[in-house]
Write a protein that holds these residues in place. Structure first.
Motif, PDB file in Angstrom:
ATOM      1  N   GLY A 162       0.809  -1.219   0.000  1.00  0.00           N
ATOM      2  CA  GLY A 162       0.000   0.000   0.000  1.00  0.00           C
ATOM      3  C   GLY A 162       0.839   1.263   0.000  1.00  0.00           C
ATOM      4  O   GLY A 162       0.381   2.332  -0.414  1.00  0.00           O
ATOM      5  N   CYS A 163       2.079   1.158   0.492  1.00  0.00           N
ATOM      6  CA  CYS A 163       2.977   2.320   0.624  1.00  0.00           C
ATOM      7  C   CYS A 163       4.070   2.386  -0.432  1.00  0.00           C
ATOM      8  O   CYS A 163       4.675   3.441  -0.617  1.00  0.00           O
ATOM      9  CB  CYS A 163       3.668   2.289   1.988  1.00  0.00           C
ATOM     10  SG  CYS A 163       2.589   2.603   3.398  1.00  0.00           S
ATOM     11  N   TYR A 164       4.384   1.254  -1.084  1.00  0.00           N
ATOM     12  CA  TYR A 164       5.567   1.204  -1.943  1.00  0.00           C
ATOM     13  C   TYR A 164       5.199   1.511  -3.387  1.00  0.00           C
ATOM     14  O   TYR A 164       4.858   0.632  -4.165  1.00  0.00           O
ATOM     15  CB  TYR A 164       6.241  -0.163  -1.824  1.00  0.00           C
ATOM     16  CG  TYR A 164       7.570  -0.291  -2.548  1.00  0.00           C
ATOM     17  CD1 TYR A 164       8.321   0.819  -2.914  1.00  0.00           C
ATOM     18  CD2 TYR A 164       8.077  -1.546  -2.855  1.00  0.00           C
ATOM     19  CE1 TYR A 164       9.524   0.687  -3.576  1.00  0.00           C
ATOM     20  CE2 TYR A 164       9.289  -1.692  -3.511  1.00  0.00           C
ATOM     21  CZ  TYR A 164      10.004  -0.564  -3.876  1.00  0.00           C
ATOM     22  OH  TYR A 164      11.202  -0.705  -4.537  1.00  0.00           O
ATOM     23  N   ASN A 214       4.995  -5.777  10.585  1.00  0.00           N
ATOM     24  CA  ASN A 214       4.284  -4.554  10.201  1.00  0.00           C
ATOM     25  C   ASN A 214       4.957  -3.840   9.038  1.00  0.00           C
ATOM     26  O   ASN A 214       6.057  -4.179   8.647  1.00  0.00           O
ATOM     27  CB  ASN A 214       4.293  -3.565  11.376  1.00  0.00           C
ATOM     28  CG  ASN A 214       3.384  -3.996  12.490  1.00  0.00           C
ATOM     29  OD1 ASN A 214       2.483  -4.797  12.289  1.00  0.00           O
ATOM     30  ND2 ASN A 214       3.623  -3.453  13.679  1.00  0.00           N
ATOM     31  N   CYS A 215       4.293  -2.781   8.580  1.00  0.00           N
ATOM     32  CA  CYS A 215       4.866  -1.902   7.562  1.00  0.00           C
ATOM     33  C   CYS A 215       5.833  -0.921   8.224  1.00  0.00           C
ATOM     34  O   CYS A 215       5.461  -0.214   9.162  1.00  0.00           O
ATOM     35  CB  CYS A 215       3.759  -1.143   6.846  1.00  0.00           C
ATOM     36  SG  CYS A 215       4.395   0.083   5.693  1.00  0.00           S
ATOM     37  N   THR A 216       7.072  -0.882   7.724  1.00  0.00           N
ATOM     38  CA  THR A 216       8.087   0.007   8.306  1.00  0.00           C
ATOM     39  C   THR A 216       7.727   1.479   8.140  1.00  0.00           C
ATOM     40  O   THR A 216       8.013   2.295   9.006  1.00  0.00           O
ATOM     41  CB  THR A 216       9.451  -0.256   7.637  1.00  0.00           C
ATOM     42  OG1 THR A 216       9.261  -0.441   6.235  1.00  0.00           O
ATOM     43  CG2 THR A 216      10.103  -1.509   8.206  1.00  0.00           C
ATOM     44  N   LEU A 217       7.126   1.814   7.011  1.00  0.00           N
ATOM     45  CA  LEU A 217       6.807   3.219   6.741  1.00  0.00           C
ATOM     46  C   LEU A 217       5.697   3.724   7.664  1.00  0.00           C
ATOM     47  O   LEU A 217       5.624   4.907   7.978  1.00  0.00           O
ATOM     48  CB  LEU A 217       6.397   3.371   5.270  1.00  0.00           C
ATOM     49  CG  LEU A 217       6.369   4.783   4.685  1.00  0.00           C
ATOM     50  CD1 LEU A 217       7.721   5.466   4.814  1.00  0.00           C
ATOM     51  CD2 LEU A 217       5.955   4.727   3.227  1.00  0.00           C
ATOM     52  N   GLU A 218       4.854   2.822   8.123  1.00  0.00           N
ATOM     53  CA  GLU A 218       3.711   3.223   8.944  1.00  0.00           C
ATOM     54  C   GLU A 218       3.971   3.071  10.437  1.00  0.00           C
ATOM     55  O   GLU A 218       3.111   3.406  11.247  1.00  0.00           O
ATOM     56  CB  GLU A 218       2.480   2.380   8.556  1.00  0.00           C
ATOM     57  CG  GLU A 218       2.038   2.625   7.131  1.00  0.00           C
ATOM     58  CD  GLU A 218       0.922   1.662   6.711  1.00  0.00           C
ATOM     59  OE1 GLU A 218      -0.165   1.744   7.297  1.00  0.00           O
ATOM     60  OE2 GLU A 218       1.174   0.831   5.822  1.00  0.00           O
ATOM     61  N   ASP A 219       5.144   2.547  10.814  1.00  0.00           N
ATOM     62  CA  ASP A 219       5.440   2.281  12.226  1.00  0.00           C
ATOM     63  C   ASP A 219       6.678   3.070  12.643  1.00  0.00           C
ATOM     64  O   ASP A 219       7.801   2.751  12.248  1.00  0.00           O
ATOM     65  CB  ASP A 219       5.678   0.776  12.423  1.00  0.00           C
ATOM     66  CG  ASP A 219       5.837   0.395  13.894  1.00  0.00           C
ATOM     67  OD1 ASP A 219       6.162   1.274  14.717  1.00  0.00           O
ATOM     68  OD2 ASP A 219       5.656  -0.792  14.208  1.00  0.00           O
TER      69      ASP A 219
HETATM   70 ZN   LIG Z   1       2.536   0.613   4.513  1.00  0.00          ZN
END
Ligand SMILES: [Zn+2]
Length: 247
Positions: A162-164, A214-219
């Motif tokens: 979702g982020c990449y 988890n997602c690194t960008l969101e944590d």
């Molecule tokens: Zn993400």
């Protein structure tokens, strides 16, 4: 210190560090003495004594280095005793291993062998080029060559699909080789789902996936290169209790 940690089979442990454990990479401009102090602090906290984690010089390739007794003169990348191999995966017969990441996918694998034999351990650095060039299946093949029966994998925190966001032609390139990588981001743009791609490669190789992070960008408790280009690296770790490797 850890975003996740578990004894995955008797005497065999898998963990992923967090930002609180600090930067563990020597290649990001941090003070090398501080990095070595943090690495040693983790080893002391885990009671590893004189068995330090082996780190590798990661280059987004698909070479697998054999460590210690797992070393064999294959493709010329195996590390001399105590050295740092240039590779994106390492395999050992019980020696503690570490993989550094900040958005790329850290994969830890454990394979059991006959009663009384040390387990086969592996770590893999699976970023976009590594996923596309098959570093995960290469590591699995190397482990199987060491006579392991059941193989399990733990996929640590990484940037989610979702982020990449990537250019459309890059998505097409990677998905041509690993279809599960194809995705659309939460913004509706072309993306790559690297954790899903790694999962599909593991499952295709007959490896069971026990955990996904988890997602690194969101944590904020994890390092993310896409959030901060000057970030540190956290690590995926695998080790055995003292004595297990020599049992
Ligand atoms: Zn993400």
């Amino acid at each position: 210190m850890f975003s996740w940690r578990a004894e995955v089979m008797p005497g065999v442990w898998v963990a992923f560090t967090d930002a609180e454990a600090g930067n563990l990479a020597l290649h990001v401009g941090d003070d090398p003495l501080e990095v070595r102090r943090r690495r040693a602090g983790i080893e002391a906290a885990l009671g590893l004594g004189s068995r330090p984690f082996r780190y590798m010089n990661q280059v987004h390739g698909n070479e697998v280095a054999g460590i210690g007794a797992a070393a064999a003169p294959v493709r010329g990348v195996d590390a001399p005793a105590g050295g740092v191999p240039t590779a994106d995966a390492m395999v050992s017969l019980g020696e503690p291993l570490a993989v550094m990441v900040a958005d790329c996918v850290p994969v830890v694998l454990v394979g059991d062998r006959a009663e009384g034999e040390p387990p086969v351990l592996a770590v893999v650095h699976a970023g976009r080029p590594g996923v596309a060039s098959g570093v995960v299946p290469a590591a699995v093949a190397r482990m199987r060559g060491l006579g392991t029966a059941g193989l399990s994998a733990w996929i640590g925190p990484s940037v989610c699909g979702g982020c990449y966001e990537v250019p459309g032609d890059m998505r097409d390139d990677v998905a041509a080789r690993v279809p599960a990588a194809w995705c659309t981001t939460t913004r509706g743009t072309p993306g790559l789902d690297l954790p899903a791609a790694v999962r599909s490669q593991l499952q295709e190789a007959g490896v069971s996936v026990e955990y996904s992070g988890n997602c690194t960008l969101e944590d904020e408790n994890l390092f993310s290169y896409r959030r901060d280009r000057n970030t540190g690296r956290f690590a995926g770790l695998v080790w055995t209790d003292t004595g297990t490797a020599q049992r």
